[in-house]
Design a protein around this motif. Structure first.
Motif, PDB file in Angstrom:
ATOM      1  N   THR A  37       0.921  -1.253  -0.038  1.00  0.00           N
ATOM      2  CA  THR A  37      -0.009   0.010   0.161  1.00  0.00           C
ATOM      3  C   THR A  37       0.968   1.344   0.000  1.00  0.00           C
ATOM      4  OG1 THR A  37       0.185   0.065   2.390  1.00  0.00           O
ATOM      5  CG2 THR A  37      -1.579  -1.085   1.318  1.00  0.00           C
ATOM      6  N   LYS A  38       0.217   2.267  -0.059  1.00  0.00           N
ATOM      7  CA  LYS A  38       1.195   3.517  -0.107  1.00  0.00           C
ATOM      8  C   LYS A  38       1.686   3.433   1.241  1.00  0.00           C
ATOM      9  CE  LYS A  38       0.397   8.355  -1.381  1.00  0.00           C
ATOM     10  NZ  LYS A  38      -0.075   9.354  -1.557  1.00  0.00           N
ATOM     11  N   GLU A  39       1.014   3.422   2.213  1.00  0.00           N
ATOM     12  CA  GLU A  39       1.816   3.447   3.657  1.00  0.00           C
ATOM     13  C   GLU A  39       2.989   2.449   4.008  1.00  0.00           C
ATOM     14  OE1 GLU A  39       1.746   5.835   5.712  1.00  0.00           O
ATOM     15  OE2 GLU A  39       2.965   4.644   7.317  1.00  0.00           O
ATOM     16  N   SER A  40       2.791   1.329   3.335  1.00  0.00           N
ATOM     17  CA  SER A  40       3.717   0.485   3.483  1.00  0.00           C
ATOM     18  C   SER A  40       5.029   0.513   2.702  1.00  0.00           C
ATOM     19  CB  SER A  40       3.339  -1.159   3.308  1.00  0.00           C
ATOM     20  OG  SER A  40       2.958  -1.330   2.035  1.00  0.00           O
ATOM     21  N   ILE A  41       4.658   1.133   1.600  1.00  0.00           N
ATOM     22  CA  ILE A  41       5.815   1.741   0.400  1.00  0.00           C
ATOM     23  C   ILE A  41       6.481   2.801   1.280  1.00  0.00           C
ATOM     24  CG2 ILE A  41       6.275   2.649  -1.701  1.00  0.00           C
ATOM     25  CD1 ILE A  41       5.857  -0.100  -2.224  1.00  0.00           C
ATOM     26  N   ARG A  42       5.958   3.829   1.776  1.00  0.00           N
ATOM     27  CA  ARG A  42       6.672   4.702   2.688  1.00  0.00           C
ATOM     28  C   ARG A  42       7.502   4.277   3.570  1.00  0.00           C
ATOM     29  NH1 ARG A  42       6.393   8.057   6.611  1.00  0.00           N
ATOM     30  NH2 ARG A  42       4.965   7.037   7.634  1.00  0.00           N
ATOM     31  N   GLN A  43       6.950   3.278   4.550  1.00  0.00           N
ATOM     32  CA  GLN A  43       7.825   2.895   5.603  1.00  0.00           C
ATOM     33  C   GLN A  43       9.057   1.793   4.989  1.00  0.00           C
ATOM     34  OE1 GLN A  43       4.949   0.497   7.860  1.00  0.00           O
ATOM     35  NE2 GLN A  43       3.853   2.141   8.662  1.00  0.00           N
ATOM     36  N   LYS A  44       8.747   1.305   4.049  1.00  0.00           N
ATOM     37  CA  LYS A  44      10.060   0.646   3.358  1.00  0.00           C
ATOM     38  C   LYS A  44      10.955   1.649   2.841  1.00  0.00           C
ATOM     39  CE  LYS A  44       7.468  -3.548   2.188  1.00  0.00           C
ATOM     40  NZ  LYS A  44       7.354  -4.589   1.213  1.00  0.00           N
ATOM     41  N   PHE A  45      10.461   2.623   2.186  1.00  0.00           N
ATOM     42  CA  PHE A  45      11.546   3.661   1.850  1.00  0.00           C
ATOM     43  C   PHE A  45      12.275   4.086   2.965  1.00  0.00           C
ATOM     44  CE2 PHE A  45      11.955   8.174   0.606  1.00  0.00           C
ATOM     45  CZ  PHE A  45      13.132   7.880   0.066  1.00  0.00           C
ATOM     46  N   LYS A  46      11.679   4.481   4.049  1.00  0.00           N
ATOM     47  CA  LYS A  46      12.485   5.098   5.086  1.00  0.00           C
ATOM     48  C   LYS A  46      13.398   3.993   5.640  1.00  0.00           C
ATOM     49  CE  LYS A  46      11.062   7.303   9.499  1.00  0.00           C
ATOM     50  NZ  LYS A  46      11.196   6.480  10.557  1.00  0.00           N
ATOM     51  N   LEU A  47      13.117   2.681   5.624  1.00  0.00           N
ATOM     52  CA  LEU A  47      13.776   1.767   6.049  1.00  0.00           C
ATOM     53  C   LEU A  47      14.967   1.532   5.097  1.00  0.00           C
ATOM     54  CD1 LEU A  47      13.492  -0.355   8.306  1.00  0.00           C
ATOM     55  CD2 LEU A  47      12.612  -1.989   6.509  1.00  0.00           C
ATOM     56  N   LEU A  48      15.090   1.925   4.063  1.00  0.00           N
ATOM     57  CA  LEU A  48      16.036   1.434   2.938  1.00  0.00           C
ATOM     58  C   LEU A  48      16.935   2.869   2.950  1.00  0.00           C
ATOM     59  CD1 LEU A  48      13.916   0.244  -0.166  1.00  0.00           C
ATOM     60  CD2 LEU A  48      15.769  -1.027   1.379  1.00  0.00           C
ATOM     61  N   THR A  49      16.314   3.956   3.309  1.00  0.00           N
ATOM     62  CA  THR A  49      17.060   5.006   3.226  1.00  0.00           C
ATOM     63  C   THR A  49      18.313   5.094   4.624  1.00  0.00           C
ATOM     64  OG1 THR A  49      15.357   6.271   2.465  1.00  0.00           O
ATOM     65  CG2 THR A  49      17.125   7.854   3.393  1.00  0.00           C
ATOM     66  N   GLU A  50      17.774   4.641   5.625  1.00  0.00           N
ATOM     67  CA  GLU A  50      18.622   4.541   6.699  1.00  0.00           C
ATOM     68  C   GLU A  50      19.687   3.341   6.570  1.00  0.00           C
ATOM     69  OE1 GLU A  50      15.654   4.037   9.855  1.00  0.00           O
ATOM     70  OE2 GLU A  50      14.919   6.402   9.554  1.00  0.00           O
ATOM     71  N   GLY A  51      19.095   2.217   6.184  1.00  0.00           N
ATOM     72  CA  GLY A  51      19.699   0.941   5.729  1.00  0.00           C
ATOM     73  C   GLY A  51      21.023   1.201   4.746  1.00  0.00           C
ATOM     74  N   GLN A  52      20.756   2.010   3.874  1.00  0.00           N
ATOM     75  CA  GLN A  52      21.699   2.254   2.736  1.00  0.00           C
ATOM     76  C   GLN A  52      23.075   2.814   3.423  1.00  0.00           C
ATOM     77  OE1 GLN A  52      22.489   5.733   0.975  1.00  0.00           O
ATOM     78  NE2 GLN A  52      24.032   3.972  -0.313  1.00  0.00           N
ATOM     79  N   ARG A  53      22.737   4.103   4.418  1.00  0.00           N
ATOM     80  CA  ARG A  53      23.957   4.625   5.006  1.00  0.00           C
ATOM     81  C   ARG A  53      24.896   3.414   5.441  1.00  0.00           C
ATOM     82  NH1 ARG A  53      20.002   8.454   6.896  1.00  0.00           N
ATOM     83  NH2 ARG A  53      19.519   9.997   5.250  1.00  0.00           N
ATOM     84  N   VAL A  54      24.268   2.827   6.247  1.00  0.00           N
ATOM     85  CA  VAL A  54      25.202   1.761   6.996  1.00  0.00           C
ATOM     86  C   VAL A  54      25.930   0.824   5.896  1.00  0.00           C
ATOM     87  CG1 VAL A  54      25.275  -0.050   8.740  1.00  0.00           C
ATOM     88  CG2 VAL A  54      23.655   2.016   8.834  1.00  0.00           C
ATOM     89  N   TRP A  55      25.214   0.420   4.826  1.00  0.00           N
ATOM     90  CA  TRP A  55      25.377  -0.766   4.060  1.00  0.00           C
ATOM     91  C   TRP A  55      26.536  -0.025   3.177  1.00  0.00           C
ATOM     92  CZ3 TRP A  55      25.896  -5.441   3.136  1.00  0.00           C
ATOM     93  CH2 TRP A  55      25.754  -5.962   1.973  1.00  0.00           C
TER      94      TRP A  55
END
Ligand code: NAD
Length: 453
Positions: free
Chosen positions: A19-37
């Protein structure tokens, strides 16, 4: 979303869409995760991919069966695809360190200069169903190795395979906040276009690719497109006819004809035209069409019911304009989205079947009088993915290959992709390259260091 087996038309399972909301949450997760990765060392990132490479082999039986059940390719071809994907991953494992290493340009003098390759950030990988492993690994493997996080949208026709990919990548050690799925149809793909992602890597149809490129243009981020084709094969008069016909047939019908670089139109020199057509039809009539899970099946169903209607309309357009059907052209009387492999002759370029991508086991064979005529016909297309020429004479074949405006050219082979060579389409077949060192560098951006002191 219902997942349907195209061979039986039965619902395999139902899965929830994003959904729009689950996509938004996943995007937030990916943005934070990418910095560490991005701060994880390159050898460690590659080690996780190596683990994934092993898991694809350990789990191959369940992966192959899922793929065949949800998109209909013969089971052996699902195994072949997994094997091919592992070969591509192996290329990235073995070559990424070399092509991502910082590059010293000037090491002496007052100003030292070097290039460093930074990741793009969080990228979208919007993918097709016909080879989900092969076209997927072209993107998400070098993207992850390069330090990016990936928002992977499997096609709605291979969502279960997408879920397997997610599970195995996470099991291999790719952090869960570096690789996430967007599950659903085009509406879910649209949600990705609305996000401020750092790159869009798309595999699919010309129509969708063009739409996506236009939609994301104002973001000024990389957008690569791997699109369809109408790939020609030209057979000169000096070939071994049965062998050339066998290769052509495999190029047409492999993966139930649903390959981006499938042979889509064949031109044959008039001196061997009759013999070639006879051999092609003879070999075609020996193919077994049926349940893709059964050993010995050569052709399964098409993945989507609409594609069958589209192919039937290409066949009737050709017949209306004067073509003859030498084999197939019918829907078998059984459940499933099957279409008999179809051979059309007396074809010309007024017919859709010679101009528009078919994406099914259908081909037109046209007689030509000379290399010049063949070249003109081969070039008469809006697409530019691949072109093949068959001949014993390399000099003659090379003239044809040089004349093609395509990303790949083949001499005495066809429908082939190599991990070490750039895979790219021209014109309506795409933009940018995957695979080879170019496909490693596609997921990073250069930073120029000017160093004094
Ligand atoms: P498609 O364009 O219908 O869909 C591709 C993906 O885009 C799917 O995941 C789909 O859900 C998504 N999508 C559709 N509309 C969208 C929208 N408006 N916004 C965002 N996402 C959207 O293509 P397909 O039927 O999955 O794939 C078949 C095509 O792909 C053929 O033309 C084939 O030649 C081409 N293809 C090319 C290559 C290559 O390497 N050049 C490889 C495989 C397939």
């Amino acid at each position: 979303m219902k997942i349907i087996n195209p061979a039986t038309e039965e619902v395999i399972t139902t899965i929830p869409d994003d959904t729009k909301e689950s996509i938004r949450q996943k995007f937030k997760l990916l943005t934070e995760g990418q910095r560490v990765w991005a701060s994880v060392s390159l050898p460690e990132r590659i080690a996780a991919i190596e683990k994934f490479w092993s898991l694809l082999d350990t789990e191959k039986d369940v992966l192959a069966e899922t793929l065949t059940k949800e998109m209909g390719k013969p089971l052996q071809q699902s195994y072949n695809e997994l094997n091919g994907a592992r070969n591509r991953i192996r290329y990235f494992i073995d070559h990424s360190e070399k092509h991502l290493a910082e590059e010293w340009i000037t090491e002496e003098g007052g100003t030292k200069e070097k290039i460093v390759f930074d990741p793009l950030g969080v990228i979208a990988n919007i993918s097709a169903w016909n080879y989900p492993y092969l076209v997927g690994v072209n993107v998400f493997i070098p993207a992850l190795i390069g330090g990016n996080a990936v928002f992977y949208k499997p096609s709605e026709y291979t969502s279960l395979t997408g879920t397997h990919i997610l599970e195995l990548l996470h099991k291999a050690g790719i952090p869960s906040d570096c690789f996430q799925l967007a599950i659903g149809k085009k509406e879910v793909g649209e949600l990705l276009l609305d996000l401020p992602l750092d790159g869009y890597f798309f595999t699919g149809s010309y129509k969708t690719g063009k739409y996506i490129a236009e939609k994301v243009a104002s973001k000024l981020v990389p957008c690569q497109l791997e699109l369809g084709g109408k790939d020609p094969m030209y057979v000169m008069e000096d070939v071994e006819v049965a062998k050339a016909a066998a290769d052509a047939l495999e190029g047409v019908v492999y993966n139930n004809g649903q390959s981006c670089c499938a042979v889509e139109r064949i031109y044959v020199h008039q001196k061997i035209y009759d013999a070639f057509v006879q051999s092609y039809v003879e070999q075609c009539s020996k193919l077994t069409l049926g349940d893709p899970l059964t050993k010995g099946t050569d052709i399964g169903p098409l993945a989507r019911p609409e594609q069958r209607e589209f192919l039937l309309s290409q066949i009737s357009d050709a017949i209306f304009k004067g073509a003859a059907v030498l084999h197939g052209g019918n829907l078998p009387e059984k459940k499933g989205y099957f279409l008999e492999p179809t051979v059309l002759v007396n074809v010309d370029h007024t017919m859709d079947v010679m101009m528009e991508e078919s994406f099914g086991p259908v081909v037109g064979i046209q007689k030509v009088a000379s290399d010049k005529e063949a070249i003109e016909l081969m070039k008469d297309t809006k697409y530019g993915l691949t072109a093949a020429v068959y001949s014993k004479d390399f000099d003659r074949a090379e003239k044809v290959m040089k004349a093609m405006n395509t990303g790949s050219v083949y001499w005495n082979c066809c429908d082939r992709v190599s991990a070490s060579l750039p895979w790219s389409g021209r014109k309506a077949s795409g933009l940018g390259s995957t695979l080879s060192y170019q496909g490693i560098r596609a997921f990073v951006q250069p930073k120029a260091y000017h160093l004094r002191g």
